[in-house]
Design a protein around this motif. Structure first.
Motif, PDB file in Angstrom:
ATOM      1  N   GLU A 240       8.905 -19.672 -16.195  1.00 47.18           N
ATOM      2  CA  GLU A 240       9.106 -18.338 -16.088  1.00 47.18           C
ATOM      3  C   GLU A 240      10.345 -17.757 -15.272  1.00 47.18           C
ATOM      4  OE1 GLU A 240       4.749 -16.875 -17.314  1.00 47.18           O
ATOM      5  OE2 GLU A 240       5.312 -16.635 -15.469  1.00 47.18           O
ATOM      6  N   ASN A 241      10.608 -16.588 -15.697  1.00 49.99           N
ATOM      7  CA  ASN A 241      11.779 -16.021 -14.634  1.00 49.99           C
ATOM      8  C   ASN A 241      11.124 -15.645 -13.193  1.00 49.99           C
ATOM      9  OD1 ASN A 241      13.893 -16.341 -16.639  1.00 49.99           O
ATOM     10  ND2 ASN A 241      13.454 -14.403 -17.515  1.00 49.99           N
ATOM     11  N   PRO A 242      12.005 -15.868 -12.376  1.00 51.65           N
ATOM     12  CA  PRO A 242      11.339 -15.422 -10.825  1.00 51.65           C
ATOM     13  C   PRO A 242      11.255 -13.624 -10.692  1.00 51.65           C
ATOM     14  CG  PRO A 242      13.843 -15.636 -10.749  1.00 51.65           C
ATOM     15  CD  PRO A 242      13.308 -16.204 -12.304  1.00 51.65           C
ATOM     16  N   VAL A 243      10.544 -13.307 -10.016  1.00 54.05           N
ATOM     17  CA  VAL A 243      10.571 -11.912  -9.614  1.00 54.05           C
ATOM     18  C   VAL A 243      11.828 -11.753  -8.723  1.00 54.05           C
ATOM     19  CG1 VAL A 243       8.261 -11.904  -9.965  1.00 54.05           C
ATOM     20  CG2 VAL A 243       8.867 -12.096  -7.802  1.00 54.05           C
ATOM     21  N   SER A 244      12.088 -10.572  -8.280  1.00 52.92           N
ATOM     22  CA  SER A 244      13.164 -10.124  -7.388  1.00 52.92           C
ATOM     23  C   SER A 244      12.557 -10.753  -6.193  1.00 52.92           C
ATOM     24  CB  SER A 244      13.171  -8.611  -7.287  1.00 52.92           C
ATOM     25  OG  SER A 244      14.022  -8.290  -6.413  1.00 52.92           O
ATOM     26  N   SER A 245      13.845 -11.361  -5.131  1.00 53.12           N
ATOM     27  CA  SER A 245      13.637 -11.992  -4.126  1.00 53.12           C
ATOM     28  C   SER A 245      13.630 -10.898  -3.054  1.00 53.12           C
ATOM     29  CB  SER A 245      14.847 -12.766  -3.912  1.00 53.12           C
ATOM     30  OG  SER A 245      15.985 -12.127  -3.602  1.00 53.12           O
ATOM     31  N   THR A 246      13.811  -9.439  -3.477  1.00 43.87           N
ATOM     32  CA  THR A 246      13.578  -8.412  -2.506  1.00 43.87           C
ATOM     33  C   THR A 246      12.305  -7.771  -2.815  1.00 43.87           C
ATOM     34  OG1 THR A 246      16.045  -8.064  -2.310  1.00 43.87           O
ATOM     35  CG2 THR A 246      14.532  -6.410  -1.641  1.00 43.87           C
ATOM     36  N   PRO A 247      11.329  -7.865  -1.937  1.00 46.67           N
ATOM     37  CA  PRO A 247      10.018  -7.123  -2.214  1.00 46.67           C
ATOM     38  C   PRO A 247      10.150  -5.558  -2.245  1.00 46.67           C
ATOM     39  CG  PRO A 247      10.166  -7.847   0.113  1.00 46.67           C
ATOM     40  CD  PRO A 247      11.284  -8.461  -0.670  1.00 46.67           C
ATOM     41  N   VAL A 248       9.418  -4.961  -2.866  1.00 50.99           N
ATOM     42  CA  VAL A 248       9.454  -3.328  -2.654  1.00 50.99           C
ATOM     43  C   VAL A 248       8.648  -2.760  -1.428  1.00 50.99           C
ATOM     44  CG1 VAL A 248       8.514  -1.275  -4.053  1.00 50.99           C
ATOM     45  CG2 VAL A 248       9.258  -3.343  -5.320  1.00 50.99           C
ATOM     46  N   ALA A 249       9.413  -2.315  -0.676  1.00 49.52           N
ATOM     47  CA  ALA A 249       8.999  -2.204   0.735  1.00 49.52           C
ATOM     48  C   ALA A 249       7.733  -1.154   0.990  1.00 49.52           C
ATOM     49  CB  ALA A 249      10.292  -1.454   1.618  1.00 49.52           C
ATOM     50  N   ALA A 250       7.788  -0.112  -0.115  1.00 50.28           N
ATOM     51  CA  ALA A 250       6.653   0.794   0.023  1.00 50.28           C
ATOM     52  C   ALA A 250       5.418   0.087  -0.575  1.00 50.28           C
ATOM     53  CB  ALA A 250       7.126   2.107  -1.053  1.00 50.28           C
ATOM     54  N   TRP A 251       5.691  -0.938  -1.341  1.00 46.19           N
ATOM     55  CA  TRP A 251       4.523  -1.818  -2.005  1.00 46.19           C
ATOM     56  C   TRP A 251       3.907  -2.416  -0.683  1.00 46.19           C
ATOM     57  CZ3 TRP A 251       5.793  -3.341  -7.470  1.00 46.19           C
ATOM     58  CH2 TRP A 251       5.999  -2.346  -8.443  1.00 46.19           C
ATOM     59  N   ASP A 252       4.781  -3.227  -0.191  1.00 46.01           N
ATOM     60  CA  ASP A 252       4.407  -4.023   1.245  1.00 46.01           C
ATOM     61  C   ASP A 252       3.576  -3.268   2.218  1.00 46.01           C
ATOM     62  OD1 ASP A 252       6.104  -6.015   0.284  1.00 46.01           O
ATOM     63  OD2 ASP A 252       7.518  -5.773   1.652  1.00 46.01           O
ATOM     64  N   ALA A 253       4.253  -1.883   2.350  1.00 49.49           N
ATOM     65  CA  ALA A 253       3.314  -0.949   3.404  1.00 49.49           C
ATOM     66  C   ALA A 253       2.072  -0.472   2.779  1.00 49.49           C
ATOM     67  CB  ALA A 253       4.215   0.384   3.695  1.00 49.49           C
ATOM     68  N   GLY A 254       2.170  -0.306   1.465  1.00 51.60           N
ATOM     69  CA  GLY A 254       0.688   0.043   0.818  1.00 51.60           C
ATOM     70  C   GLY A 254      -0.268  -1.200   0.950  1.00 51.60           C
ATOM     71  N   CYS A 255       0.176  -2.304   0.564  1.00 54.73           N
ATOM     72  CA  CYS A 255      -0.934  -3.564   0.999  1.00 54.73           C
ATOM     73  C   CYS A 255      -1.288  -3.345   2.377  1.00 54.73           C
ATOM     74  CB  CYS A 255      -0.079  -4.702   0.369  1.00 54.73           C
ATOM     75  SG  CYS A 255      -0.386  -5.052  -1.449  1.00 54.73           S
ATOM     76  N   GLN A 256      -0.415  -3.349   3.183  1.00 50.71           N
ATOM     77  CA  GLN A 256      -0.835  -3.386   4.721  1.00 50.71           C
ATOM     78  C   GLN A 256      -1.675  -2.400   4.953  1.00 50.71           C
ATOM     79  OE1 GLN A 256       0.534  -5.999   6.962  1.00 50.71           O
ATOM     80  NE2 GLN A 256      -1.489  -5.378   7.816  1.00 50.71           N
ATOM     81  N   ASP A 257      -1.578  -0.943   4.253  1.00 47.73           N
ATOM     82  CA  ASP A 257      -2.829   0.016   4.552  1.00 47.73           C
ATOM     83  C   ASP A 257      -3.981  -0.539   4.009  1.00 47.73           C
ATOM     84  OD1 ASP A 257      -0.679   1.606   5.624  1.00 47.73           O
ATOM     85  OD2 ASP A 257      -0.254   2.748   3.808  1.00 47.73           O
ATOM     86  N   HIS A 258      -3.983  -1.020   3.004  1.00 44.74           N
ATOM     87  CA  HIS A 258      -5.151  -1.362   2.262  1.00 44.74           C
ATOM     88  C   HIS A 258      -5.882  -2.471   3.016  1.00 44.74           C
ATOM     89  CE1 HIS A 258      -8.321  -1.577  -0.721  1.00 44.74           C
ATOM     90  NE2 HIS A 258      -8.119  -2.811  -0.815  1.00 44.74           N
ATOM     91  N   ASP A 259      -5.137  -3.284   3.486  1.00 46.34           N
ATOM     92  CA  ASP A 259      -5.763  -4.400   4.465  1.00 46.34           C
ATOM     93  C   ASP A 259      -6.448  -3.739   5.497  1.00 46.34           C
ATOM     94  OD1 ASP A 259      -4.930  -6.568   2.902  1.00 46.34           O
ATOM     95  OD2 ASP A 259      -3.319  -7.132   4.211  1.00 46.34           O
TER      96      ASP A 259
END
Length: 477
Positions: free
Chosen positions: A44-63
């Motif tokens: 399969e094709n790769p996902v973007s090597s640049t994460p979505v910063a807002a999503w990183d922060a959202g995951c951190q909030d949920h943790d």
């Protein structure tokens, strides 16, 4: 995940008497690198090597929400609870979640790698190996609650209609010219575990048709792609009426297998198995007994992929698609001789509603490499189109193309009878194209690129209606 995962979560527990030192939690960049390595192995094709910063922060909030409230693997946050944040609540809905515990010290960050956490959780695996997944967010957090060190993983891999950022690639680069299957374990995989490890919600042992008390073998997932519009999750294309056999390649009884799939009307409608929609339009194969050690297995599947609006209604048959993997070192008979880890071949260039490669006589199948992966320190590139030509019929032609990311390369064939090879020279970023031609007598295959000529002589292997498979790999670097 809201579409198919209000309770999509996995628990891994490792009681470590002497855990190794824990320098830091896994970073989003490290998570993406591991995910892309995993995706490349299934073609399969790769996902973007640049994460979505807002999503990183959202995951951190949920943790943090889970830590503050003493809960794990929850996909719903209460606005009145400590640590609630709108971004965290959205992450809870749109992410796959994992948690692990250890005693004696915190575990290494490597245990938080996406493949380590979610490969044994088949529904999570299906979400992360969606062929059109384009970008993700990620956070991992380790906390101490005596006597355990708990690690929480959140990987944002979904978006909702109308969101400013989409997790999926719905453009022209997302599609494949014809129906394509991406099995996991992939073709040629070795050291595949024998059993489903458990601890996944939803629980695969509760799937329709699984006998009560069954100990499941390692679970198989098959993602699909093709020339249709689809935002992910099988909304517009789905596999149905799938049947499968799983048996040792060198002989022996087939293992009983339950197929997890959508119904005849799609993934959002009744008629399929209870947990089939979690495969996002693809399907799963659940062996109801553990696999045998040090055994090469061959899988053969039949079925139909159907498209619905906004696509024109169409059917893409799956006729005897097969691949092989091993629970030990990979050893293959002639039926699996073409196995190469990372294959995700297209099923031919037949039009919707036709049977790709259908013929009354013997057939030669050549599959180009798909995706990007490492072979002997070089990078393999290309989008493969299977060439299926009836022996004795007119000559037929297919082309494999790929983007060159280095200045020089080599084309190398791997038939069982004989091969010639030569060098390819292409500027970085240019397209490399190889054209295959099977002559009318069905005796030889030629692949040409400017001065390149590769002859694969198949000799008598086409006699008696046998199917002979060869693979061409384009190596650049």
């Amino acid at each position: 995940m809201s579409r198919a995962g209000a309770s999509l979560a996995v628990l891994l527990v490792a009681l470590l008497a002497c855990a190794s030192a824990h320098a830091a939690d896994l970073t989003p960049a490290q998570a993406i690198a591991n995910l892309n390595q995993w995706r490349a192995q299934v073609g399969e094709n790769p996902v973007s090597s640049t994460p979505v910063a807002a999503w990183d922060a959202g995951c951190q909030d949920h943790d943090r929400y889970e830590i503050d409230n003493g809960v794990t693997l929850t996909h719903v946050e209460s606005p009145s609870a400590p640590g609630y944040a709108a971004a965290g609540a959205q992450a809870a809905t749109d992410s796959v979640l994992g948690t692990q515990g250890s005693s004696g010290g915190p575990g290494p960050a490597s245990r938080e790698l996406p493949r380590t956490v979610w490969d044994g959780a088949v529904f999570h695996r299906a979400a992360l190996l969606d062929p059109r997944l384009a970008q993700i967010g990620f956070a991992a957090t380790t906390t101490f609650a005596s006597p355990f060190y708990d690690s929480l993983e959140c990987l944002w891999a979904q978006s909702e209609p109308g969101d400013a950022v989409s997790a999926f690639n719905s453009g022209a680069s997302a599609v494949t010219p014809s129906l394509t299957l991406y099995p996991s374990p992939p073709n040629g995989a070795s050291q595949v575990p024998l059993r489903f490890p458990g601890q996944e919600a939803p629980d695969p042992t509760q799937e329709t048709g699984v006998p009560g008390g069954a100990t499941l073998g390692w679970l198989i997932s098959v993602a699909i792609n093709g020339p249709w519009s689809d935002g992910g999750f099988g909304d517009f294309a789905f596999a149905g009426a799938v049947t499968a056999t799983l048996k040792p390649d060198v002989g022996g009884a087939a293992l009983p297998v339950v197929v997890s799939q959508c119904g005849a009307s799609g993934c959002a409608n009744p008629g399929g198995t209870a947990e089939g929609p979690y495969f996002n339009g693809g399907f799963g194969l659940f062996p109801t007994h553990p696999l045998a050690p040090d055994t090469t297995y061959r899988v053969v599947v039949q079925g139909t992929v159907t498209t619905v609006a906004p696509n024109a209604p169409a059917s893409y048959p799956i006729n005897g698609y097969s691949w092989c993997f091993s629970t030990g070192a990979y050893h293959a008979s002639a039926d699996c001789a073409a196995a190469t880890t990372g294959a995700g071949p297209e099923l031919g260039s037949g039009a919707p509603g036709t049977t790709p490669g259908a013929s009354a006589g013997p057939t030669l199948v050549v599959e180009g490499s798909v995706g990007a992966r490492r072979v002997r320190g070089r990078t393999v590139v290309g989008t493969g189109r299977a060439l299926r030509c009836p022996a004795g019929g007119p000559a037929c032609v297919a082309t494999v193309t790929g983007r060159s990311n280095r200045r020089t390369g080599r084309a190398k064939g791997t038939p069982r009878v004989g091969v010639g090879h030569a060098s390819i020279t292409a500027r970085a970023g240019r397209t490399v194209a190889l054209t295959f031609t099977l002559n009318p007598r069905g005796r030889a295959l030629l692949a040409r690129h400017r001065r390149l000529a590769i002859a694969l002589t198949v000799g008598t292997r086409l006699r008696g209606g046998a199917v002979t498979r060869h693979r061409l790999t384009v190596i650049v670097g």
